[in-house]
Each structure stands twice: as C-alpha cells, then as structure tokens.
Design a protein around this motif. Structure first.
Motif, short mmCIF file in Angstrom:
data_model
loop_
_atom_site.label_atom_id
_atom_site.label_comp_id
_atom_site.label_asym_id
_atom_site.label_seq_id
_atom_site.Cartn_x
_atom_site.Cartn_y
_atom_site.Cartn_z
N ARG A 283 37.22 53.38 37.79
CA ARG A 283 37.71 51.80 37.79
C ARG A 283 37.86 51.46 39.17
O ARG A 283 38.62 52.46 39.81
CB ARG A 283 38.63 51.55 36.87
N PHE A 284 37.51 50.47 39.65
CA PHE A 284 37.80 49.88 40.84
C PHE A 284 38.75 48.56 40.93
O PHE A 284 38.78 47.77 39.97
CB PHE A 284 36.40 49.43 41.69
N VAL A 285 39.29 48.26 42.07
CA VAL A 285 40.10 47.02 42.12
C VAL A 285 39.33 46.17 42.94
O VAL A 285 39.21 46.54 44.24
CB VAL A 285 41.61 47.33 42.76
N ALA A 286 39.06 44.86 42.68
CA ALA A 286 38.32 43.92 43.33
C ALA A 286 39.28 42.77 43.48
O ALA A 286 39.69 42.09 42.64
CB ALA A 286 36.88 43.51 42.51
N GLU A 287 39.28 42.21 44.48
CA GLU A 287 39.92 40.90 45.03
C GLU A 287 38.86 39.81 44.84
O GLU A 287 37.66 39.77 45.40
CB GLU A 287 40.13 40.68 46.42
N VAL A 288 39.46 38.86 44.04
CA VAL A 288 38.53 37.55 43.89
C VAL A 288 38.95 36.54 44.57
O VAL A 288 40.09 35.96 44.21
CB VAL A 288 38.37 37.45 42.30
N PRO A 289 38.29 35.96 45.62
CA PRO A 289 38.70 34.76 46.38
C PRO A 289 38.86 33.42 45.71
O PRO A 289 38.18 33.24 44.52
CB PRO A 289 38.04 34.75 47.70
N GLY A 290 39.88 32.71 45.76
CA GLY A 290 39.82 31.70 45.27
C GLY A 290 39.84 30.37 46.38
O GLY A 290 39.46 30.52 47.39
N ASP A 291 40.40 29.11 45.86
CA ASP A 291 40.28 27.86 46.85
C ASP A 291 41.29 28.14 47.77
O ASP A 291 41.08 27.72 48.98
CB ASP A 291 40.53 26.69 46.09
N ASN A 292 42.43 28.84 47.83
CA ASN A 292 43.41 29.13 48.73
C ASN A 292 43.97 30.60 48.52
O ASN A 292 43.59 31.29 47.33
CB ASN A 292 44.64 28.21 48.80
N LEU A 293 44.79 30.98 49.23
CA LEU A 293 45.23 32.02 49.31
C LEU A 293 46.15 32.55 48.17
O LEU A 293 45.95 33.77 47.63
CB LEU A 293 46.41 32.63 50.56
N GLU A 294 46.84 31.66 47.47
CA GLU A 294 47.70 31.63 46.35
C GLU A 294 46.80 31.90 45.13
O GLU A 294 47.30 32.31 44.07
CB GLU A 294 48.67 30.68 46.22
N SER A 295 45.69 31.23 45.15
CA SER A 295 44.83 31.10 43.83
C SER A 295 43.87 32.52 43.94
O SER A 295 43.11 32.72 42.59
CB SER A 295 43.92 30.16 43.79
N SER A 296 43.81 33.54 44.92
CA SER A 296 43.08 34.45 44.53
C SER A 296 43.55 35.54 43.54
O SER A 296 44.89 35.56 43.54
CB SER A 296 42.94 35.23 46.08
N SER A 297 42.76 36.32 43.01
CA SER A 297 43.29 37.25 42.05
C SER A 297 42.72 38.50 42.17
O SER A 297 41.67 38.71 43.02
CB SER A 297 42.85 36.78 40.61
N THR A 298 43.06 39.59 41.66
CA THR A 298 42.92 40.87 41.58
C THR A 298 42.20 41.36 40.26
O THR A 298 43.13 41.02 39.27
CB THR A 298 44.02 41.93 41.98
N LEU A 299 41.18 41.87 40.08
CA LEU A 299 40.55 42.30 38.91
C LEU A 299 40.32 43.81 38.84
O LEU A 299 39.76 44.29 40.03
CB LEU A 299 39.34 41.19 38.42
N LEU A 300 40.31 44.39 37.64
CA LEU A 300 39.77 45.76 37.53
C LEU A 300 38.42 45.61 37.16
O LEU A 300 38.00 44.93 36.15
CB LEU A 300 40.39 46.57 36.36
N CYS A 301 37.40 46.52 37.74
CA CYS A 301 35.81 46.41 37.34
C CYS A 301 35.26 47.95 37.28
O CYS A 301 35.95 48.86 37.92
CB CYS A 301 35.19 45.60 38.17
N SER A 302 34.13 47.81 36.87
CA SER A 302 33.43 49.24 36.88
C SER A 302 32.49 49.34 38.09
O SER A 302 32.45 48.26 39.02
CB SER A 302 32.23 49.12 35.74
N VAL A 303 31.99 50.52 38.32
CA VAL A 303 30.91 50.52 39.62
C VAL A 303 29.83 49.42 39.59
O VAL A 303 29.56 49.00 40.62
CB VAL A 303 30.59 51.91 39.67
N GLU A 304 29.42 49.22 38.24
CA GLU A 304 28.17 48.50 38.26
C GLU A 304 28.60 46.89 38.46
O GLU A 304 27.99 46.03 39.30
CB GLU A 304 27.61 48.42 36.74
N GLU A 305 29.80 46.40 38.06
CA GLU A 305 30.45 45.33 38.30
C GLU A 305 30.73 44.89 39.71
O GLU A 305 30.62 43.89 40.29
CB GLU A 305 31.62 44.99 37.57
N LEU A 306 31.14 45.95 40.41
CA LEU A 306 31.47 45.94 41.90
C LEU A 306 30.26 45.85 42.57
O LEU A 306 29.86 44.97 43.65
CB LEU A 306 32.23 47.45 42.41
#
Length: 866
Positions: free
Chosen positions: A630-653
C-alpha cells in the motif's frame, strides 16, 4: 429427447402444479470448467411498493398501479396483483408489463376487487379474473391436499388451513414451495429423466411428498433449504405455514421426512452434541447449576468446561455400583446429559433418505449446479466435511423470481442424456461426494486423511472400470463439455488433486506414478495436461534428482498437442534451469540432448518484451502494511490546506501517474475490461441457437462449452465474420446514430454493441461486468481509441481458449478520447514480476500493434516508524 423451446428465463417462477412454460413473442436479442462472472447485476425494476405487502416481501415484489385486464403481461418483469374475493381471502397473481400475453381459462370470481398501489380497493374487476391454467391447478391441488388424513389415521389433517395466519399474507402461494414442485414436475415430465427414478425408493419419497398436505409440503421445503442439522423446536418458526407448527412437525416425523429426539430418545447423541444445540443462556444456567464459573466465558468454552467436569468427576452413586451398572450411563455424565435434554426440548432434523432423493432430482434438473449438501449423507463418513446444505438450483430459480438475477434469453436444446441409467447418476453422486470429502480435509489441513479418501475413491473407480464398461463407453462418447459431469471425470480430477496432497506429504514417488497414469489417457481433464507435465518435470528433477529423465519429460511435453503455449513456455524455462545447474554440468549428454532436441522447439517459443517505465511511490510503513503493498499518495487541492493524503494500491498509484501524463480516463480491470467488451460485441453469438446441449436449463449465464475448445469450433464462421466487422470499424460507424434497422441495411457492429447495452443491460453473463463502464459513451470512447484491429485480435484469442487466456491481460487501460490515444499498462509493485500468462499476452499485444508498457513502481520510505 428434449424438444427445442424458446423460453423466457423468469417465467419458471410462476405459480404452477404442472409446469407449463410461458412462451413469449419478443424482439430478437442482439448480441467455468470453473468460470464465475466478475460482474455485478443491476435491478432496473422501477415500480413502487405496496404498503399492504409484509415487511419481508417488500424487498422482493412490486405492485402494479393499474387495474389488470384480461391481457396480463409477460413474466420478465413480474409484479404481484392482490385480488380480494367476496369471502375475504386474498389471492396473489403475477403479471408483467413488457409484452402482453392473453391468459385464458379464467377463474370466475364474484364480488372481487383489486387492491391498488396504496392498498386501497379500486372497485370490482370484470366478472372474470385472469388466472393461468397451471396456477388454477396449483390452487386446486393444494386445497385438495389439505384434506388428507393424518399419518396415524387418528385425526384428520384438514384443520390445516391454506391461508397464512398473518392478515396481509392470507392465501398466497409461497414461491419457494412452487419452485420446488416445479423442479419435481419438470424432471418427471421428461421420460428419460423420469426413468432414472422409476421403481426406486426415490420415487416413493417423491410420490409421498406430493400426497402430503400443503402445510407439510411447505414446512419440509423450508427445512430442506436449511442446513441439515438438528434444530430446536423454537428455531422452527413459520407462522405463515400453520398456527400450530408442532402438529406439522409431528406429521413430517411420522411420515419419515424428519428425525426427532427428546429427553427420552436421545441415546444416539453424546453429551457434546447435545450441549452444542443448547442456546447460550441455557448453557450458562446449566453450568451454574453444577457450580461452574462462567464469568467471561463464551459458549464454546462453557461447553468444554462442562465436558471436562464430566470426565474428571464421578457421581456419588457411581462408587456404589458395579462396573456393569456404570456401563449403563449411570453417573455424572448421564445426569448432565439428561438435564441438557430437558432444557433443550424436542429437536428435529431432515431425514437422510428423502433428502438424498430430492438432491438427485435437483441434480438431474440442473447438473451444472452441483449440490453442496451437509455431509451427514457422506459415503465416507467424514464428520467435518464441507457443506452448508445449500441447493444452488433452487437458489437460482428464487433469485430470478425475485428479480435479483436476470438471465439472458436463449433456446434450450437438450439432445444428449448425461445419465442414461440410474447407475450413472448414482456413480456420479458417489464420485462427487468423495470430492467434497477430500476438499473438506484439504481445507482443514488433514492431508493424511485426504490421501486415504483419495485411495478409497480410486478403488471405487477401478471397480467401476472393471465391472461397468458401459458407463465408461457412455462417458467417452459424450461431448467434452458434458463429460465433466460424469463419474470418470470427477475421479480423474480427484487423482489430480491427490498429486497435490502427496506432494504436501513429500511422497514424491507415488505422486510421479499418478502423474504418469494421468498423462497416459487423453479423455478426461485434457486442459490439465500442461500442469501435469510441469509437476512431473519438477518432481523428477528437484525431488527424485533425475535431471536426465526430467529433460526427456520436457521434450515429450513440448511435442504434446494438448499442452498450451503458456505451459510450454514454463517447461522451456525449467529446461534452462536444469542446464544452468552446477550439478548437471558433469552430464554432457544433457547439453547434447538440449542442442539436438529441445533448442529448435524452444526457439519457436521466444517472445517479445514490452518497454518498461519506472515510477516511485511512498510506501506505507511496514507495521501498517497488510497483504499487497500500500502506498501513500498526496492529492492536491485548491490550496495548501485543502490537499489530502490517501492510501492507495500500486494500480491506483499508476492510474494517478498516467492521468498526470494526459490520460484522463482509466480503468483497473485486468481481463474484466476486455471480457466485458467481448460480451457487448458478441452477445448474440455467445447465446446463439442451434448448438446442441450447450443450454440445458433456463438459469445459465453462459453456454456449457464456453471454456472449452468447442466454443470457437462450434461457432467458427459466425465468430470470424463478426471479428472481421470489428476489425473494419471506421469513424462513420461511431457517427451513425438512430440508424434504421431494416433487412436492406445491415446493422454495424457499433449498432450491435449499443443495442446489446440497451436491450440486455443487467442480465447475468459470465465475464460481463455492467458496471465496468459508467456509461455506453465511455465504453464506445475506449473502443474508438483502441481501434478494431487490436480488439478483434484480443477477442479471437479469448474465443479460441478462454480457459487459459482469461488471465494475464494488462492491469490498466488508460485513454484520451480527445486525441484518440491509449495505453495498456501492466503494473508491477516492489518484488513483483511478470507471470507466464502476462508475458504471452504482452507478446500477443505487441504483435497486434497495441501500445503497451510495463510500469514498475519503486517503493521509497516504508521503514519502521521511529
């Protein structure tokens, strides 16, 4: 012989006593050894539910918002109509809204009225209410059955009322009961099938069941559906069948359909068995009465403590009695057993003989769905054999009737009898029972017991070969897709399983002997030959330490026409490993053999490799990993505060990576993506008529030959014509909307594709996933990007050998509809490598000119949390 009929799949859930299948005039549809569809099915019934239906039935039935007339509807989208009679009873009928069918032979009902969607009465119907023949006969049959006398003749049985005891469910005929009766009638109406039961004890049980009152029939079917185990009286609660369910239970017991025990007749059960049946609270109370602390103990632990107490202690009276007296179960254990039986009360269980009789009927009705029955009926006596008491044939009919599963429309064409004699049926039942016993042992890790059962099965098979040549000859004459439902096929599969068991026990000499025996025949389990050759070469080289013999085995396997390319590639790799081993360098004959015999064959197996790209991903810390990486992926948002961190599989990455490269559309579907497209393009060919025996029941999600070579061979010309049309797809085909379908203008493959989506949506088909694409436009966009040449090549390989090619297709398909670009991507995470099937698909796709690459994800981080 079975006549060829065009059936509507859901019509078999209609009320009936003698089944008459409704024929419907509808538009022509466009179109697993162990295959299971990975797709899900949508239910598109959109009618509102009636408030007058009981809570349990609300989820399953829909009510009409119109008054019924004499033209009721087809049975595809069934909806119950409740009719109030002048005597206050209710009668429920089925109707459908799609195709109007005239239902004649009308039952005259005076003063009847129709209960509408909101439960209010809409006034009287016409003087005649449309009721089909078989439904009317079902009512008459069940009404007459309720007047039969009791078993002992002391009390008439006509006090059992047909109407349910609840105010809203009165007079309804239970579908589970009707489905069961339909199966019995369908089998007995076919002379070849009826002959399998005539003059046997099975037929006596069937006739006895049919002569029972309706409440007794309904209750027995309910219990037959449940797991074949002892049930406490309070666990048998069906108020809609009869107010006094105990009377019905006793009737079934006296008829021989149920077994029972009480505190006076419990000698056949030991203490542990009785304690298992007790509810938790009763078990706690009993333990407390013997001064056993139960604080914090679960039911199983309490039972163990009681049994432990009985083993360690003796009652006071035991010391004063002779040994002869103690053998009569006097003592603490006998006292505990008696007290447990009193607390337990009467218990009932479905008797073995009638259950096995009905199991055989279900097997003949639909042999493609085998019985997964409780192994109290086992031939080998295995106590822990698998089985949940499920009867998949009845479940399939019920799910179709509830609208949860919809089956395609096709013609039934049964020309060949799988079981020509009753002996064939019993032999198959015996063989399959052995297989269930072995699988139960394997699942629980009892390898030695599994090996012993395999030997017993082999002895039975040897006797059958020696004493019943007719059964062997009949099995060999059957088409391969029907041969798998014979005893000889099951015994061959058991022999193959025995090899795996012996390897677990490290008995490699015996395993090698069985492998050679299996490879000496080409009648049963031919698709397993490649696997057998691989195991034989491995065991001979690694465990018997005979590399020369192993190389000879590899040479013979490469020349075997029944071995698929994937297995040949694996065997070629085995030869390379043998030659590179240090222990064989002193054997020059192996090098000579390789150069003279194997090298020319292996060179023809060389495959091409796809380009490899590498990306990096942040691994989840080791302590938090479960299963696949499992990998940790950063999902960017409209600004720095709205970005989020998600867990994903290798295929989703990898999908996220390709989206950033300009491929906004992507699916992680592996082979499911292309099998869905295959079904949309070839639906009418998959379910085409004119091929004998591939459709034997109305509840099939695929033809029986789908996973054999026969699927392509039986339809070669039609398939090749369609694949040629797919290969020649042009832009004009996608732009031609609302095309007029006429005899002069032939529909294009894109028209067929969209028509299949519109007309067959939600129907069950192996390999079809209706939710793979969010819309038809998304699916057409992918087809437009990939192109017909590549798709037709993929479909051809799948059609020719679906069993061996359905796995190995790339993980991802990404595309951009705006510039008509796409990529097929095989994703590999840390420590992962390509399988043989994946290598072969990559080579095939490169040959077809597809854009494909291997994406290797390199994990960074992932160390322990500091």
């Amino acid at each position: 012989m079975h006549s060829v009929q065009t059936l509507e799949k859901s019509c078999l859930t209609m009320p009936y006593k003698k089944a008459h299948l409704a024929k419907s005039s509808s538009k022509s549809s466009i179109l697993n050894y162990f295959s299971v569809s990975d797709g899900s099915t949508r239910n598109q019934n959109n009618a509102s539910r009636s408030t007058k239906v009981s809570q349990k039935r609300k989820a399953n039935h829909l009510r009409s918002d119109k008054k019924p007339d004499k033209k009721l509807c087809n049975i595809v989208n069934t909806e119950p109509i409740v009719i109030n009679s002048s005597d206050g009873s209710d009668c429920e009928m089925l109707c459908d809204r799609e195709n109007n069918i005239e239902l004649k032979n009308i039952r005259q009902c005076k003063g009847t009225s129709y209960r509408g969607e909101n439960g209010s009465e809409t006034g009287p119907l016409s003087s005649a209410v449309s009721v089909p023949d078989h439904q009317d006969e079902a009512y008459r049959s069940l009404e007459s059955a309720s007047e039969l006398p009791s078993v002992d003749g002391s009390e008439p049985f006509d006090n059992f009322e047909l109407e349910d005891d609840t105010p809203d469910d009165g007079g309804k005929i239970a579908f589970y009961h009707l489905n069961f009766c339909h199966v019995l009638d369908t089998v007995l109406e076919v002379p070849e099938d009826k002959a399998l039961f005539e003059g046997s004890e099975d037929m006596e049980w069937i006739e006895k069941f049919k002569s029972m009152p309706s409440p007794a029939q309904k209750l027995y079917v309910r219990l037959y559906h449940r797991k074949a185990a002892w049930l406490r009286k309070e666990q048998i609660n069906y108020p809609n069948i009869a107010a006094d369910i105990h009377r019905v239970l006793e009737y079934l017991r006296m008829s021989g359909f149920l077994l029972s025990f009480t505190k006076d007749t419990s000698s056949d059960l030991d203490l542990d068995q009785v304690l298992r049946l007790l509810p938790a609270q009763s078990l706690r109370d009993m333990a407390k009465s013997f001064k056993i602390s139960v604080a914090g103990l679960h039911k199983g632990k309490i039972r163990e403590e009681i049994c432990k107490m009985c083993r360690q202690q003796k009652s006071l009276i035991t010391g004063f009695l002779s040994k002869k007296s103690t053998s009569n179960k006097l003592g603490l254990q006998a006292n505990v057993l008696k007290k447990a039986c009193i607390a337990l009360g009467p218990c009932y269980k479905v008797a073995t003989a009638p259950r096995k009789a009905f199991n055989r009927v279900l097997l003949v009705f639909d042999v493609t769905r085998r019985i997964d029955d409780e192994l109290d009926c086992t031939l080998t006596g295995s106590k822990n054999a698998m089985g949940q008491g499920r009867h998949l044939q009845l479940s399939a009919i019920l799910m179709a009737g509830m609208g949860k599963v919809r089956y395609p429309q096709f013609e039934l064409n049964r020309k060949t009898s799988i079981f020509k004699r009753r002996t064939d049926l019993l032999q198959y039942e015996t063989a399959f029972q052995f297989q269930m016993d072995v699988m139960a042992c394997v699942e629980s890790g009892r390898w030695e017991e599994a090996a012993a059962i395999c030997e017993d099965a082999n002895s039975v098979n040897y006797d059958m070969k020696t004493n019943d040549s007719e059964a062997i000859h009949h099995a060999e004459r059957l088409p391969e897709f029907l041969r798998s439902f014979t005893a000889s096929w099951v015994y061959a599969r058991l022999r193959s399983l025995q090899v795996e068991i012996l390897q677990r026990l490290k008995n490699y000499h015996h395993a090698v002997g069985i492998l050679k025996e299996l490879l000496d025949q080409r009648v049963y389990c031919r698709s397993r030959r490649g696997h057998w050759w691989e195991r034989l070469a491995l065991n001979t080289d690694q465990h018997l330490k005979d590399p020369v013999q192993s190389m000879n085995i590899i040479h013979d396997s490469l020349e075997d026409c029944d071995v698929r390319v994937g297995h040949k590639l694996a065997l070629a790799e085995r030869a390379s490993k043998i030659l590179s081993s240090k222990s064989v360098k002193k054997l020059p004959q192996l090098t000579t053999m390789y150069k003279e015999k194997l090298k020319p064959i292996i060179e023809r197996l060389e495959i091409r490799h796809a380009p490899v790209v590498e990306i990096t991903g942040c691994l989840l810390p080791t302590e938090l990993q479960t299963g696949k990486s499992r990998f940790v992926a950063e999902v960017p948002g409209d600004n720095l505060e709205s970005s989020s961190t998600l867990l994903c599989s290798v295929e989703e990455l990898a999908l996220s990576h390709y989206k950033s490269l300009g491929y906004p559309c992507g699916i992680h579907g592996e082979g499911g993506t292309f099998s869905t497209l295959l079904c949309l393009f070839l639906w009418d060919i998959i379910f085409m008529a004119g091929i004998p025996d591939v459709f034997r029941t109305s509840y099939q999600a695929h033809p029986l030959d789908l996973h054999t070579d026969g699927f392509y061979l039986h339809r070669r010309d039609t398939i090749e014509e369609r694949l040629g049309e797919i290969c020649d797809i042009t832009e004009e085909d996608f732009d031609a909307e609302d095309k007029d379908f006429s005899e002069e203008s032939k529909a294009s493959v894109i028209d067929i594709f969209t028509s299949t989506w519109d007309m067959e949506y939600g129907k069950s088909c192996s390999g079809m996933d209706w939710e793979r694409f969010t819309s038809i436009d998304e699916a057409l966009g992918l087809v437009k990007c990939i192109g017909g040449k590549v798709l037709s090549g993929i479909f051809r390989r799948l059609c020719k050998d679906l069993r061996h090619t359905r796995s190995g297709l790339p993980d991802l398909v990404v595309w951009n509809i705006s510039n008509k670009t796409y990529k097929l991507v095989e994703v590999k995470g840390p420590g992962d490598r390509l399988s043989t099937n994946q290598k072969l698909w990559i080579d095939e796709l490169l040959t077809l000119g597809a854009t494909i690459e291997v994406c290797r994800v390199i994990g960074v981080g992932g160390k322990r949390i500091s």
